[in-house]
Design a protein around this motif. Sequence first.
Motif, mmCIF file in Angstrom:
data_model
loop_
_atom_site.group_PDB
_atom_site.id
_atom_site.type_symbol
_atom_site.label_atom_id
_atom_site.label_comp_id
_atom_site.label_asym_id
_atom_site.label_seq_id
_atom_site.Cartn_x
_atom_site.Cartn_y
_atom_site.Cartn_z
ATOM 1 N N TRP A 464 -18.365 48.198 0.676
ATOM 2 C CA TRP A 464 -19.440 47.747 0.946
ATOM 3 C C TRP A 464 -20.714 48.772 0.481
ATOM 4 N N PHE A 465 -20.926 50.148 0.557
ATOM 5 C CA PHE A 465 -21.888 51.270 0.356
ATOM 6 C C PHE A 465 -21.633 50.990 -1.479
ATOM 7 N N LEU A 466 -20.907 50.858 -2.194
ATOM 8 C CA LEU A 466 -21.299 50.813 -3.424
ATOM 9 C C LEU A 466 -21.125 50.337 -3.868
ATOM 10 N N GLU A 467 -21.162 48.780 -3.274
ATOM 11 C CA GLU A 467 -20.848 47.146 -3.743
ATOM 12 C C GLU A 467 -22.999 47.236 -3.030
ATOM 13 N N TYR A 682 -7.105 43.847 4.565
ATOM 14 C CA TYR A 682 -7.000 42.575 4.359
ATOM 15 C C TYR A 682 -8.309 41.464 3.922
ATOM 16 N N TYR A 683 -8.130 40.316 4.865
ATOM 17 C CA TYR A 683 -9.812 39.590 4.595
ATOM 18 C C TYR A 683 -9.179 38.779 6.258
ATOM 19 N N VAL A 697 -15.890 35.989 8.273
ATOM 20 C CA VAL A 697 -15.369 36.408 7.275
ATOM 21 C C VAL A 697 -15.582 38.554 7.396
ATOM 22 N N GLU A 698 -14.453 39.158 7.030
ATOM 23 C CA GLU A 698 -14.789 40.516 6.897
ATOM 24 C C GLU A 698 -14.002 40.866 6.157
ATOM 25 N N ARG A 699 -14.121 41.898 5.477
ATOM 26 C CA ARG A 699 -13.293 42.870 4.580
ATOM 27 C C ARG A 699 -12.952 43.733 5.432
ATOM 28 N N VAL A 708 -18.557 39.681 4.729
ATOM 29 C CA VAL A 708 -18.175 39.449 3.407
ATOM 30 C C VAL A 708 -19.221 38.058 3.715
ATOM 31 N N LEU A 709 -18.689 37.239 4.752
ATOM 32 C CA LEU A 709 -19.934 35.684 5.213
ATOM 33 C C LEU A 709 -19.997 35.575 6.478
#
Length: 847
Positions: A464-467, A682-683, A697-699, A708-709
């Motif tokens: 997440w931090f890279l994205e 996982y998601y 929704v989490e990754r 992620v949602l």
Amino acid sequence: MASKRLRTGLTTGALIAGALVVAPPTVADPAVAETDYTLSVDAGATGPTIEETMYGVFFEDINHAADGGLYAELIQNRSFEFTTQDNASYTPLTGWREVSAGASGTAEVVDDDGRLNENNRNYLRLALNGDGGSADAGFGLANAGWGGIALTEGAGYDFSVWARTDQAATPLTVTLRDEHGAALAAPLTVEVTSGEWTRYQGTLTADATTDAGQVEVVAGGAGTVALDMVSLFPQDTFRDRPNGLRPDLAQAVADLEPSFVRFPGGCIVNTGTHEAYEAPDYPRERSFQWKETVGPVEERPTNHNFWGYNQSYGLGYFEYFQFSEDIGAMPLPVLPALVTGCGENQHTDDPELLQRHIQDALDLIEFANGPTDSTWGGLRAEMGHPEPFGLTHVAIGNEENLAEEFYANFEQFRAAIEAEYPEITVVSNSGPGSSGPLFDDLWRLNTEGGVDMVDEHYYNDPTWFLENNDRYDSYDREGPDVFLGEYASRDNTFYNALAEASFLTGLERNADVVKMASYAPLFAMEDSYQWHPDLIWFNNRESWPSASYEVQKLFSVNRGHEVVPSQASTTPIEQEPISGGIGLGTWLTSATYDDVEVTSADGETLFADDFSGGADRWSGNGNGSWQIVDGAYAQTDAGVEDALVIAGDTGWTDYDLKLTATKQSGEEGFLIAFGVQDTGNYYWWNLGGWGNTRSAVERGVNGARSPVLEGDTTTIEEGRAYDIEVQVRGREVTLLLDGQEWGSFTDDAVAEPFRQVVTRDQETGELIVKVVNAQDDAARTAIDLGNEVQVGDTAEVTVLQGDPEAVNTRTERPIQPETSTFEGVANAFSYTFPPNSVTFLRIPTEP
């Protein structure tokens, strides 16, 4: 430039019980693969100013950061106030054990009219039988601190105790001993000679070094002696302050050169009741209220700590202000807004109580800044600091989940503070997450209300931090400033630190919006912590920095004064479809699952289980109690977190998952996993999560999760069967609940591994080129500084480099900065940034 797949921690292979064991990548050798990049710097131009406040620290009493940590007191439970309300295992004698020096007696903790004061209610009563037969005989207690007292040969330790006796005199013999009972110092003897509470003190000098020391207090003679506030304090404290701080931990913070200290929390600020301490029917679980923490230490009440232990308040607001001043940092206190956070989600609807807390906020500013002839400024002077502390910022609230209720209270605090102290900046917040409906609502309210600064908090996985390096690129430049008060990538490996370093380049690039940032948490006791990751780890003697600490320090001491515009090329990353098996889980909930079916996009059945033949096809992470109940697969323990079982093939792509789920009991709902590589990657669709208040929704990446949602406020009812379906197509996912589309998302964010920012140090004239290369390839880079400035031919280079899985520990510190000189600098030159590295180039310039 070769295309590649970004390292995310997700792996392929057959699913097995528990997490897959993955061989870590190796640190590059001279033959390592290289990727070509360009970095263009407009060295003659100027970007946003980097505020002096940019990098600070956040202190919360979590992980025993205060008592047993930064606060230098060596005795645990010095005032006998521990209780089962603090921790189920506690008693008033936790930390103590009875000792006999040839005599007998009884030790009892009592709460009666003979107490030391109304705030310090418990005390120890030793009833002495006087049967020792010698002048040296006695009976008493011993205390080994937090896992042993660290004593150093030749060092002095100040002992003190409040005591009274019913005899003409009762001798107390105080001895330092090792774990085997051998004396480590000449005994100290004090005579208790009064029937009234009196403070007695003396000094012991250790004649040996140990990490397993204990202090023994033995009373001689007959009769009864009462003891309270039994204290052993090292004479060596940070800046030699009385009631001071442990030097190595305080110095580790000072070495970060922080611009501010945010304190005292965190969740301890706004959890528990907001009622004040009022004897005798005082609430044990109170929010942190500053007035309880100032004045003489023996008159400060202890309190239950949200993180599961007792807090003594020996480290209180005066000490926080003094520490901030000692390290040259701005104090930034956080006060409760009377809306609980951290999962409690309660609003105190009591106007009188709200007004009392608003007055407390005004009184705090007077305590910090007021003249010595004011009530609270006078108390500050009595405590040894007649000069003002220079408070400029006050934060109201912390991670509240009730947006409207919080903001209504915040507005009343702000109005009162601005009316009396218009020079004070009042800081609001945006809740506990990086996005979602609550985050959006709070930002809307703060923006519409013209708030000066908003405190954001989030803890996410490294991907997440890279994205999200560009997170603040799109923030409103006319809106509130951002204070990133709590953040961390969820682990303490060097890869987490690399991801955080990448993110910091984005913060600096957006320094016109992001004015302050502090990693969290700050401290963690090695053998007793509640949260991970952490910046500085310690035991009773030693402390050591995490890899994240080294990143934070590099950015803090090399921040520069202004951003210099720069642009780098990107990495071509090939994104593959979401792939993996499936999973079923619960969190503090009992639930049953049935009729699980997975079909490919063209209708082929990949997996089906109605549990009529058992559950042998499923494996788990070891949490929960999974069993077949009435023909369905049930997790029956509603008290366990993160109970996850998985099945299927990690190579599955483009499939539909269907199942039926029923909640039986507990606090939350269902965890439906897909794209499962193992129990850490996982998601999952978290239906009825966060205390059954919302769904998302989490990754999960190596056990760390990020949204992620964000979804909506869907909650889950007990006893009702839900039909659940997840459709995976490439990187697109659609989720259906009872046949209706609940939400969808496309996980196509790119986790760019090569990031940069350039700043200018106006005092030295240097350009500071900061580059993060969070990949296993070296980054061969053509750097163009333009022709607007003349540059020297050498640069000072500081590098953090290592195995991305490396972790700094007490015995090994693989991640440390290395400094060297690079002699090939020109207005256009080439430099190869090592794989998995953070590099700072300080380049001298002339106009």
